[in-house]
Design a protein around this motif. Structure first.
Motif, PDB file in Angstrom:
ATOM      1  N   UNK A 106      53.196  55.097  40.358  1.00 40.25           N
ATOM      2  CA  UNK A 106      53.057  53.360  39.928  1.00 40.25           C
ATOM      3  C   UNK A 106      53.265  52.584  40.874  1.00 40.25           C
ATOM      4  N   UNK A 107      52.581  51.516  40.647  1.00 41.97           N
ATOM      5  CA  UNK A 107      52.799  50.236  41.598  1.00 41.97           C
ATOM      6  C   UNK A 107      52.629  48.827  40.761  1.00 41.97           C
ATOM      7  N   UNK A 108      53.438  47.951  41.545  1.00 41.61           N
ATOM      8  CA  UNK A 108      53.274  46.606  40.893  1.00 41.61           C
ATOM      9  C   UNK A 108      52.617  45.688  41.931  1.00 41.61           C
ATOM     10  N   UNK A 109      51.770  44.720  41.427  1.00 43.73           N
ATOM     11  CA  UNK A 109      50.999  43.969  42.659  1.00 43.73           C
ATOM     12  C   UNK A 109      50.795  42.375  41.680  1.00 43.73           C
ATOM     13  N   UNK A 110      50.407  41.612  42.415  1.00 40.00           N
ATOM     14  CA  UNK A 110      49.966  40.064  41.943  1.00 40.00           C
ATOM     15  C   UNK A 110      48.598  40.218  41.681  1.00 40.00           C
ATOM     16  N   UNK A 111      48.475  39.392  40.305  1.00 42.02           N
ATOM     17  CA  UNK A 111      46.964  39.486  39.856  1.00 42.02           C
ATOM     18  C   UNK A 111      46.803  37.986  39.658  1.00 42.02           C
ATOM     19  N   UNK A 112      45.448  37.755  39.932  1.00 39.80           N
ATOM     20  CA  UNK A 112      44.809  36.140  39.576  1.00 39.80           C
ATOM     21  C   UNK A 112      43.896  36.313  38.604  1.00 39.80           C
ATOM     22  N   UNK A 113      43.754  35.164  37.802  1.00 43.07           N
ATOM     23  CA  UNK A 113      42.777  35.117  36.789  1.00 43.07           C
ATOM     24  C   UNK A 113      42.085  33.598  36.905  1.00 43.07           C
ATOM     25  N   UNK A 114      40.749  33.698  36.810  1.00 44.73           N
ATOM     26  CA  UNK A 114      39.973  32.439  36.970  1.00 44.73           C
ATOM     27  C   UNK A 114      39.035  32.338  35.681  1.00 44.73           C
ATOM     28  N   UNK A 115      39.064  31.415  35.002  1.00 46.03           N
ATOM     29  CA  UNK A 115      38.173  31.608  33.803  1.00 46.03           C
ATOM     30  C   UNK A 115      37.643  30.100  33.479  1.00 46.03           C
ATOM     31  N   UNK A 116      36.671  29.980  32.676  1.00 41.49           N
ATOM     32  CA  UNK A 116      35.733  28.710  32.132  1.00 41.49           C
ATOM     33  C   UNK A 116      35.384  29.073  30.832  1.00 41.49           C
TER      34      UNK A 116
END
Length: 87
Positions: free
Chosen positions: A19-29
């Motif tokens: 298992x691992x954790x990470x940064x997630x980014x989201x871009x939407x329109x």
């Protein structure tokens, strides 16, 4: 997991869970268009991405133990189209 083919003898592989954790980014329109006061269309598009780094991935391949690091790049595009009813 059993791997074979291409003239290579079959190989048994086993990987323990990781298992691992990470940064997630989201871009939407969103784009909305109303035909009149009560009826319209909506179009949306979202992109998200992450690259978790797995440390201490352990298992065995054909009886040979391994302990490695691994990165899994995960990217998705979500597209939506909807009908809008306003009251």
């Amino acid at each position: 997991m059993r791997v074979w083919g291409g003239g290579i003898p079959s190989v048994n592989a086993h990987q323990k869970s990781a298992s691992a954790s990470s940064f997630v980014y989201l871009v939407g329109a969103d784009f909305r268009y109303f035909f009149n006061r009560t009826l319209g269309l909506v179009f949306s598009a979202d992109f998200n991405s992450s690259a978790p780094q797995f440390d201490n991935v352990t298992g065995s391949i054909a009886g040979t133990m391994f302990d490695e690091e691994s990165e899994q790049v995960i990217s998705t595009v979500d597209i939506g189209l909807g009908l809008v009813f306003a009251f």
